[in-house]
Scaffold this motif. Structure first.
Motif, PDB file in Angstrom:
ATOM      1  N   ASP A   9      -0.639  -3.782  12.388  1.00  0.00           N
ATOM      2  CA  ASP A   9      -1.147  -3.231  11.245  1.00  0.00           C
ATOM      3  C   ASP A   9      -2.219  -2.322  11.235  1.00  0.00           C
ATOM      4  N   GLN A  10      -2.973  -2.296  12.122  1.00  0.00           N
ATOM      5  CA  GLN A  10      -4.021  -1.502  12.371  1.00  0.00           C
ATOM      6  C   GLN A  10      -3.663   0.009  13.024  1.00  0.00           C
ATOM      7  N   LYS A  11      -2.431   0.045  13.635  1.00  0.00           N
ATOM      8  CA  LYS A  11      -1.982   1.087  14.323  1.00  0.00           C
ATOM      9  C   LYS A  11      -1.166   1.756  13.166  1.00  0.00           C
ATOM     10  N   ARG A  12      -0.422   1.135  12.260  1.00  0.00           N
ATOM     11  CA  ARG A  12       0.284   1.741  11.012  1.00  0.00           C
ATOM     12  C   ARG A  12      -0.737   2.466  10.258  1.00  0.00           C
ATOM     13  N   THR A  13      -1.937   1.851   9.937  1.00  0.00           N
ATOM     14  CA  THR A  13      -3.072   2.282   9.275  1.00  0.00           C
ATOM     15  C   THR A  13      -3.500   3.664   9.708  1.00  0.00           C
ATOM     16  N   ARG A 212      -0.667   7.466  -0.288  1.00  0.00           N
ATOM     17  CA  ARG A 212      -0.158   6.339   0.409  1.00  0.00           C
ATOM     18  C   ARG A 212      -1.141   5.556   1.441  1.00  0.00           C
ATOM     19  N   VAL A 213      -2.277   6.475   1.766  1.00  0.00           N
ATOM     20  CA  VAL A 213      -3.082   6.177   2.612  1.00  0.00           C
ATOM     21  C   VAL A 213      -4.001   4.870   2.257  1.00  0.00           C
ATOM     22  N   SER A 214      -4.505   3.810   3.028  1.00  0.00           N
ATOM     23  CA  SER A 214      -5.495   2.819   2.649  1.00  0.00           C
ATOM     24  C   SER A 214      -6.847   3.175   2.796  1.00  0.00           C
ATOM     25  N   GLU A 215      -7.549   2.641   2.079  1.00  0.00           N
ATOM     26  CA  GLU A 215      -9.332   2.845   2.507  1.00  0.00           C
ATOM     27  C   GLU A 215      -9.752   2.365   4.031  1.00  0.00           C
ATOM     28  N   THR A 216     -10.494   3.202   4.356  1.00  0.00           N
ATOM     29  CA  THR A 216     -11.028   2.892   5.806  1.00  0.00           C
ATOM     30  C   THR A 216     -11.574   1.269   6.194  1.00  0.00           C
TER      31      THR A 216
END
Length: 424
Positions: A9-13, A212-216
């Motif tokens: 999941d972290q790699k996808r983020t 489409r990007v999530s918050e850091t």
């Protein structure tokens, strides 16, 4: 920032963050640098016809160019606050939207011959909006990646955010290179407008990706500690040393970029170099810059931020005078090589290290504001460097004073680096 072995999941983020930062930055800086190229090539003639000497008209045009840098600290202040309080994602949406609209409207502006003094007034006003958007963009694009990067690899991944800046340069100068292939009268009449107008159709791509990007992860952790009401005040109270070091260290990178790109176009044109060769040189130089940024970022992970950044500042000081002599040569290969060395080696060594180095200077709760203010205040200080360089050359008719000016700025940055204390 993540652990050294990120999960799936972290790699996808991280992949989404890289795409959002690079694509958005590319489109944002494509728009911003269009003005720089046009200021050197046509705006003096079309919007600022103050005298018979083309160099004087270009000088006034660069004054309008510098106004954008005067507005950047305001953008850094506003969007740094938004980014620290409401999130990196919200801030980056508005910076891209403002930049895209302002750039499109520049492409529609009537010239001085059509509406008189209102033409340069409108152009400078739109340049102010470009500056505000650019002032908020850099810090957010950087943090989108560095705050999601694996530990120990922040330099490499952070540098990828900067490739968007270089690619924006490449796209904008290449667009003008293609427009410059038109007959001169067509280029001056309508051809220069095309690169500005097409931006409206492509900036929507950047907005879609950023949606489409999530918050850091760092922002989410900081937000859990409670709302941040006055991030800039906290920067000034807790990080004054880091803020001054950040401002000073960036002077060389910014000034060198202006002189090795924007002023170089005007200087090369004044000494008889072909415009298409100069624009191609800038394109190749910034392409080399984009390729080398991650290399220097990775080297900073291995050998430290300060040594790599110091190398870039001192190399730029040493290469300043040879750079202008190479432009005078009139030889296509030598001119192109000057741009590649100046940007792909000297400049890339600094800008490739900046994201990780500056992110490490400030705590997560105020990091966006700290990065934005350090970055944009330095832009304000040296944003007038093309204007200063043009004035020096117009007076002395020699590149030596310009090279000395850049050399002094580089030494100031090198001295600032000695004051930085990297946190454990």
């Amino acid at each position: 920032m993540h652990t050294a072995s990120p999960t799936a999941d972290q790699k996808r983020t991280l992949r989404r963050a890289i795409a959002a930062s690079v694509v958005g930055n590319t489109l944002e800086w494509y728009d911003f640098f269009l003005y720089a190229t046009a200021a050197a090539l046509v705006f003096g003639e079309l919007f600022f016809p103050v005298g018979a000497d083309p160099l004087v008209n270009t000088l006034v045009s660069f004054a309008g160019y510098a106004v954008g840098f005067a507005a950047r600290p305001l953008g850094g202040l506003v969007f740094g606050h938004v980014g620290d309080k409401y999130g990196r994602k919200a801030s980056l949406f508005w910076t891209l939207a403002i930049m895209g609209l302002a750039t499109f409207l520049i492409g529609l502006l009537p010239t001085f011959a059509q509406i008189g003094i209102w033409a340069p007034i409108a152009l400078v006003l739109l340049r102010v909006f470009q500056g505000i958007a650019a002032g908020g963009e850099w810090g957010g694009g950087v943090l989108l990646i560095t705050e999601n990067a694996p530990a120990g690899r922040e330099g490499l991944f952070g540098a990828l955010s900067q490739t968007g800046v270089g690619l924006g340069f490449v796209l904008s100068t290449f667009a003008f290179y293609l427009a410059g292939l038109l007959p001169h009268d067509d280029f001056v009449s309508w051809g220069w407008r095309v690169p500005f107008l097409v931006s409206i159709s492509i900036f929507a791509v950047g907005l879609f990706i950023r949606f489409r990007v999530s918050e850091t992860s760092d922002f989410q952790a900081a937000e859990a500690d409670g709302p941040q009401h006055a991030p800039l005040v906290e920067v000034l109270r807790r990080h004054p040393r880091e803020l001054l070091v950040g401002i000073g260290a960036r002077l060389a990178e910014t000034c060198g970029s202006h002189l090795f790109v924007t002023f170089a176009l005007a200087y090369g044109k004044a000494v008889g170099a072909k415009v298409d060769t100069l624009v191609l040189g800038v394109t190749l130089g910034m392409l080399a810059d984009s390729v080398m940024m991650p290399v220097f970022g990775a080297l900073s992970d291995r050998f430290g931020r300060r040594p790599i950044y110091m190398f870039g500042a001192l190399a730029m000081a040493a290469f300043a005078y040879p750079f202008f002599l190479m432009l005078e040569s009139g030889t296509t290969g030598v001119i192109l090589l000057a741009f590649v060395i100046g940007n792909g080696l000297c400049h890339a060594a600094m800008i490739g290290v900046q994201p990780a180095m500056y992110s490490e200077m400030f705590s997560a709760r105020v990091r966006y504001s700290g990065l934005a203010m350090a970055h944009e205040v330095s832009s304000l200080i040296v944003g007038f460097s093309p204007l200063i360089a043009t004035a020096l050359y117009a007076h002395y008719r020699s590149p030596m004073p310009v090279a000395l000016f850049l050399g002094v700025i580089c030494l100031v940055s090198a001295s600032s680096l000695l004051l930085w204390r990297r946190p454990a």
